[in-house]
Design a protein around this motif. Structure first.
Motif, short mmCIF file in Angstrom:
data_model
loop_
_atom_site.label_atom_id
_atom_site.label_comp_id
_atom_site.label_asym_id
_atom_site.label_seq_id
_atom_site.Cartn_x
_atom_site.Cartn_y
_atom_site.Cartn_z
N LEU A 1 0.83 -1.20 0.00
CA LEU A 1 0.00 0.00 0.00
C LEU A 1 0.87 1.25 0.00
N ARG A 2 0.41 2.25 -0.74
CA ARG A 2 1.03 3.56 -0.65
C ARG A 2 0.81 4.09 0.77
N PRO A 3 1.67 4.98 1.24
CA PRO A 3 1.42 5.55 2.57
C PRO A 3 0.07 6.28 2.62
N SER A 4 -0.34 6.83 1.48
CA SER A 4 -1.62 7.55 1.42
C SER A 4 -2.83 6.62 1.54
N HIS A 5 -2.61 5.32 1.42
CA HIS A 5 -3.70 4.33 1.57
C HIS A 5 -3.51 3.43 2.80
N GLU A 6 -2.47 3.70 3.56
CA GLU A 6 -2.17 2.89 4.74
C GLU A 6 -3.06 3.34 5.90
N PRO A 7 -3.97 2.47 6.38
CA PRO A 7 -4.90 2.86 7.45
C PRO A 7 -4.22 3.38 8.72
N SER A 8 -3.06 2.81 9.06
CA SER A 8 -2.38 3.23 10.29
C SER A 8 -1.78 4.64 10.18
N LEU A 9 -1.72 5.19 8.97
CA LEU A 9 -1.13 6.52 8.79
C LEU A 9 -2.17 7.62 8.55
N VAL A 10 -3.44 7.26 8.62
CA VAL A 10 -4.51 8.24 8.40
C VAL A 10 -4.35 9.38 9.41
N GLY A 11 -4.37 10.59 8.91
CA GLY A 11 -4.24 11.77 9.76
C GLY A 11 -2.81 12.18 10.03
N LEU A 12 -1.85 11.38 9.62
CA LEU A 12 -0.44 11.69 9.85
C LEU A 12 0.27 12.20 8.59
N ILE A 13 -0.40 12.08 7.45
CA ILE A 13 0.24 12.35 6.16
C ILE A 13 -0.24 13.67 5.58
N HIS A 14 0.71 14.38 5.01
CA HIS A 14 0.37 15.57 4.22
C HIS A 14 0.27 15.12 2.76
N LEU A 15 -0.92 15.24 2.18
CA LEU A 15 -1.12 14.90 0.77
C LEU A 15 -1.20 16.18 -0.06
N SER A 16 -0.64 16.14 -1.25
CA SER A 16 -0.76 17.28 -2.15
C SER A 16 -2.16 17.27 -2.76
N LYS A 17 -2.47 18.33 -3.50
CA LYS A 17 -3.79 18.40 -4.14
C LYS A 17 -3.95 17.37 -5.25
N ALA A 18 -2.87 16.68 -5.61
CA ALA A 18 -2.95 15.62 -6.62
C ALA A 18 -3.71 14.40 -6.08
N GLY A 19 -3.80 14.29 -4.78
CA GLY A 19 -4.54 13.18 -4.19
C GLY A 19 -3.67 12.00 -3.83
N PRO A 20 -4.30 10.90 -3.42
CA PRO A 20 -3.57 9.76 -2.86
C PRO A 20 -2.92 8.82 -3.88
N GLY A 21 -3.21 8.96 -5.14
CA GLY A 21 -2.65 8.04 -6.13
C GLY A 21 -3.31 6.69 -6.10
N GLY A 22 -2.78 5.77 -6.89
CA GLY A 22 -3.32 4.41 -6.94
C GLY A 22 -3.10 3.69 -5.62
N MET A 23 -3.60 2.49 -5.53
CA MET A 23 -3.56 1.73 -4.28
C MET A 23 -2.13 1.34 -3.87
N TYR A 24 -1.32 0.90 -4.82
CA TYR A 24 0.00 0.34 -4.49
C TYR A 24 1.11 1.29 -4.91
N GLY A 25 2.20 1.29 -4.13
CA GLY A 25 3.26 2.25 -4.39
C GLY A 25 4.65 1.69 -4.56
#
Length: 191
Positions: free
Chosen positions: A85-109
């Motif tokens: 999983l990308r960090p942007s899709h990792e449940p344990s990192l919700v609220g800890l990540i700064h995402l750009s306006k491009a969004g989270p990307g695909g599921m896998y990184g």
């Protein structure tokens, strides 16, 4: 061992991603955007064809092969085999990540296509171009590092994703440069 590496990768990601600020946010967003680089690619192609004529066209065509190999290896072969999983899709990192306006990307990184493509291009041209385009050769590595870092900054890749991708891109770029130069030398000998 894998858990230990994942822990280090996550901690380093959180540190690097946490360095975001209002000044760099738009810069890093645009560094990751593939369309922003089209003028650079066109200018590069112009310089290469201007300096190398017909050989320049062959270099540009081979760059297309290098990018295709890097992209297919990263996006289709490795990402779907590893399914990290990308960090942007990792449940344990919700609220800890700064995402750009491009969004989270695909599921896998794992691994970063951006990094593999950038390092593949930079490495191939580093070995194929001569000293006349020395500044371009070095600029491409700076560009590859910036693009790769932007993927971490924007919250869509762990550092390990871009480091392994950079290694893969470098190996593909190096291998294709050796093949290109071998074929070019054989062609010149047969003239």
């Amino acid at each position: 061992m894998i858990d230990f590496l994942n822990s280090i990768d996550t901690q380093l990601f959180l540190f690097l991603n946490g360095l975001h600020n209002a000044f760099f946010d738009p810069i890093m967003y645009w560094l990751s955007d593939k369309w922003i680089w089209v003028p650079m690619y066109v200018f590069m192609a112009y310089l290469i064809v201007k300096h190398y004529k017909m050989k320049g066209i062959l270099i540009i065509l081979t760059v297309g092969v290098v990018i295709a190999l890097c992209d297919q290896t990263a996006s289709h072969l490795i990402k779907h085999a590893v399914m990290r999983l990308r960090p942007s899709h990792e449940p344990s990192l919700v609220g800890l990540i700064h995402l750009s306006k491009a969004g989270p990307g695909g599921m896998y990184g794992f691994v970063s296509s951006h990094a593999a493509n950038a390092f593949g291009l930079a490495t191939f041209l580093y070995f194929v171009l001569d000293g006349r385009l020395r500044i371009l050769k070095y600029w491409l590595f700076i560009w590859a590092i910036l693009v790769s870092y932007s993927r971490i900054y924007n919250g869509v890749h762990y550092p390990g994703d871009v480091i392994v991708a950079a290694i893969i891109g470098t190996l593909i770029g190096w291998g294709m440069s050796k093949l290109f130069l071998y074929i070019e030398n054989r062609r010149l000998k047969n003239k």
